[in-house]
Design a protein around this motif. Structure first.
Motif, short mmCIF file in Angstrom:
data_model
loop_
_atom_site.label_atom_id
_atom_site.label_comp_id
_atom_site.label_asym_id
_atom_site.label_seq_id
_atom_site.Cartn_x
_atom_site.Cartn_y
_atom_site.Cartn_z
N ASP A 57 1.66 -0.04 -4.30
CA ASP A 57 1.19 -1.37 -4.70
C ASP A 57 0.98 -2.28 -3.48
O ASP A 57 0.04 -3.08 -3.45
CB ASP A 57 2.20 -2.02 -5.64
CG ASP A 57 2.25 -1.36 -7.02
OD1 ASP A 57 1.29 -0.63 -7.36
OD2 ASP A 57 3.24 -1.57 -7.74
N ASP A 89 -2.51 -3.89 -2.47
CA ASP A 89 -2.62 -5.34 -2.27
C ASP A 89 -3.39 -5.65 -0.98
O ASP A 89 -4.21 -6.58 -0.93
CB ASP A 89 -1.23 -5.96 -2.23
CG ASP A 89 -1.25 -7.48 -2.30
OD1 ASP A 89 -2.28 -8.05 -2.70
OD2 ASP A 89 -0.23 -8.09 -1.95
N HIS A 114 -7.03 -5.06 -1.69
CA HIS A 114 -7.59 -6.16 -2.50
C HIS A 114 -7.81 -7.40 -1.66
O HIS A 114 -8.84 -8.07 -1.77
CB HIS A 114 -6.66 -6.48 -3.66
CG HIS A 114 -6.67 -5.44 -4.74
ND1 HIS A 114 -5.62 -5.27 -5.62
CD2 HIS A 114 -7.58 -4.50 -5.07
CE1 HIS A 114 -5.90 -4.27 -6.45
NE2 HIS A 114 -7.08 -3.79 -6.13
N ARG A 125 -2.36 -11.11 4.74
CA ARG A 125 -1.62 -10.77 3.53
C ARG A 125 -0.33 -10.02 3.88
O ARG A 125 0.71 -10.23 3.25
CB ARG A 125 -2.50 -9.93 2.60
CG ARG A 125 -1.83 -9.50 1.30
CD ARG A 125 -1.52 -10.70 0.40
NE ARG A 125 -2.72 -11.40 0.01
CZ ARG A 125 -3.47 -11.10 -1.04
NH1 ARG A 125 -3.11 -10.11 -1.85
NH2 ARG A 125 -4.55 -11.79 -1.31
N ILE A 138 3.50 -10.66 2.66
CA ILE A 138 4.28 -9.60 2.00
C ILE A 138 5.67 -9.49 2.62
O ILE A 138 6.68 -9.28 1.92
CB ILE A 138 3.51 -8.26 2.08
CG1 ILE A 138 2.33 -8.27 1.11
CG2 ILE A 138 4.44 -7.08 1.80
CD1 ILE A 138 1.37 -7.11 1.30
#
Length: 597
Positions: free
Chosen positions: A198, A202, A205, A224, A228
């Motif tokens: 995941d 992510d 994405h 990102r 995270i």
């Protein structure tokens, strides 16, 4: 006396072709990298694809919460470049804080030893600047293996088994990921890591949603990734068990991860027998290999042959001198040039004797007295071999992975990823990985060149190598193995450059290393005359080393080193004018492979 000839057979052929080659410590990483080459990607696209697969399939050897060092040369470039993926100490990682926790050394496991994790950012930086593909094109294999499953290596299963009690009693999130049925898995069991799948999805994405050009899309994924990591910061802020047997909270903060950034640096180089060897700087152990080669260069060939008593003794004694200088002088920001100066190296060469030295003998390249870390002695039986990830004494140790790629355009790259081992610190449950413990290589002594200092990089053991002829790269190589990484690369280079071995012959040949160094890993022991040797080196060679005063630990026939290499044979040209490409990989550990065409 002539140099020992190469073996008549090898465990596998040295692969040759013209399209591109990958070699790594795990077959699935090699396969992922080669698949990218087959789809038209270049060496940098391929090495990133393989690198993320290594996070999944060798979790006991590296992870996304760890670090890496790479070295590469792009087609047409005139010099090699270092990929700097070693994070610094957090702002709160002060000697005073660790001392206040009752610690004399930085722990070997637990979040207090976590540096800022730079591995993922380094991979993405390399992809952005030198690759050609988008993130979804290179992360597909890693996402699939994490979500669908992959066969667990026996060594990974053994590592989980050794820390099973720690996981059950103190790190329940690690137990939930690696022991979902309550017991340690077995080698070959299919294991999954959907949380990490995941995380990778992510990143894909974030990149796809960003729009803009390719560089902007990859930078969006880097941003990102910083966000995270906030989950890891929050999770490790709670006290948890460390290798010291005491509980501590990590000091890593959101501000540390928000400012993380991998970067590039010029390589440090030295010449040996007409070739140039390129390494990272003194924030790694790389210049120690350069000093060792400089010490050996003027000696007769038979003294450079590890398959003779004289050669093995000489190589071990040279390594002890170079590694003593490493332990006394190396650290972030230290200039390596005085350690490689001709007059200094000549003086060091004069210290070599016919018998094993039992002294720790750093030099004074700038005239200042060397820093002297504490010497905690250890017996040969307690010294690790670097493989697997648990030392002979039973203490859990981390190790490393390695991957090399060369493509048909002439790009070549070697990367050694490490840290964030599954046994480093508790698993962050929503991320599926833990943070590394590289700060254990720092001293809680402000006078040390590798002292724990906020913002300073710990002196890492990660040390890939690039070999050049006439300014052009001809080989990229490396190995896992902690303090043994450059020690195992040295016999390989000597056998190739002096003995005329192919890379595959040199990788397969029996090897050895010294433990007469200050261990980079907790609890930082030293073995004054320790040598670890593969039995295949031969009874006569091992007996000869013992007669010269070395304390030799036999390690078995196939135990030392997980070397791999790729290269460009510029002396052999096809009708098109393109040079032959090659790759070689290691049979030890039963997981390393090369592939290409």
């Amino acid at each position: 006396m002539t140099y020992t000839p190469p073996p008549s057979t090898t465990t596998r052929p040295q692969l040759e072709g013209v399209h591109g080659f990958a070699a790594s410590t795990h077959w699935l990483a090699t396969g992922a990298a080669q698949a990218v080459l087959e789809r038209g990607g270049n060496a940098f696209d391929a090495v990133v694809a393989g690198g993320f697969v290594l996070h999944v399939v060798e979790p006991h050897l590296n992870g996304p919460g760890g670090d890496l060092v790479g070295i590469f040369q792009t087609a047409g470039a005139t010099a090699p470049t270092v990929l700097m993926g070693q994070g610094p100490a957090p702002r709160g990682a002060t000697i005073a804080h660790f001392r206040a926790q009752g610690l004399e050394l930085v722990p070997g496991a637990g979040g207090l030893a976590a540096a800022v994790p730079l591995a993922v950012d380094a991979w993405l930086l390399l992809l952005r600047d030198h690759g050609t593909l988008d993130l979804d094109d290179v992360l597909g294999a890693a996402i699939t293996y994490a979500r669908e499953g992959h066969p667990l290596l026996p060594a990974a299963a053994a590592t989980i088994g050794r820390v099973a009690d720690l996981f059950r009693a103190h790190w329940p999130t690690s137990a939930a990921l690696w022991m979902p049925e309550g017991t340690a898995p077995r080698g070959g069991d299919l294991v999954r890591n959907p949380a990490y799948a995941d995380v990778l999805q992510d990143l894909v994405h974030a990149s796809a949603e960003a729009g803009g050009d390719r560089a902007a899309r990859i930078d969006a994924a880097r941003a990102r990734w910083q966000r995270i990591l906030h989950a890891a910061v929050a999770f490790l802020a709670h006290p948890h068990r460390h290798s010291t047997g005491t509980d501590h909270a990590a000091v890593l903060a959101d501000a540390d991860v928000d400012s993380l950034a991998a970067s590039y640096e010029p390589a440090v180089t030295a010449t040996f027998r007409g070739r140039t060897i390129a390494k990272a700087g003194t924030w790694t152990q790389g210049p120690a290999l350069l000093q060792a080669l400089r010490l050996l260069e003027p000696m007769p060939d038979d003294r450079l042959d590890p398959s003779t008593v004289e050669g093995a003794h000489t190589i071990i004694e040279v390594l002890k001198l170079a590694l003593a200088d490493r332990d006394a002088h190396f650290g972030d920001g230290v200039d390596p040039s005085p350690l490689l100066d001709d007059a200094y190296v000549d003086g060091r060469r004069g210290l070599l004797g016919a018998r094993a030295s039992r002294e720790w003998r750093p030099g004074s390249p700038t005239g200042e007295p060397p820093h002297r870390p504490p010497l905690f002695t250890a017996s040969a039986a307690d010294s690790g071999t670097g493989e697997p990830t648990v030392s002979a004494s039973g203490q859990t140790r981390g190790d490393t992975c390695h991957i090399d790629v060369v493509d048909r355009w002439g790009n070549i790259v070697a990367v050694t990823p490490s840290g964030g081992w599954l046994q480093s610190s508790p698993t962050v449950p929503e991320l599926g990985f833990c943070l590394g413990t590289r700060l254990q290589m720092c001293w809680l002594d402000p006078d040390s060149p590798s002292a724990l200092r906020p913002g300073a990089r710990p002196r890492t053991t990660l040390t890939p190598t690039l070999l050049l002829e006439d300014g052009l790269p001809v080989a990229a190589l490396g190995t896992p193995g902690g303090d043994q990484q450059d020690q195992w690369q040295l016999p390989l280079l000597l056998r190739m450059l002096v003995g005329g071995y192919t890379a595959q012959e040199a990788i397969d040949a029996p090897t050895l290393h010294t433990t007469a160094l200050i261990d980079s890993f907790w609890p930082r022991t030293w073995n004054p005359a320790g040598v670890v040797a593969e039995d295949r080196l031969g009874d006569d060679i091992i007996a000869g080393l013992v007669e010269r005063g070395h304390d030799v630990l036999r390690a078995g026939d196939w135990t030392l080193g997980r070397l791999s290499a790729v290269g460009i044979d510029r002396r052999r040209l096809l009708a098109s004018g393109a040079p032959v490409l090659w790759a070689a990989a290691n049979a030890r550990g039963m997981s390393g492979y090369a592939a290409g065409r």
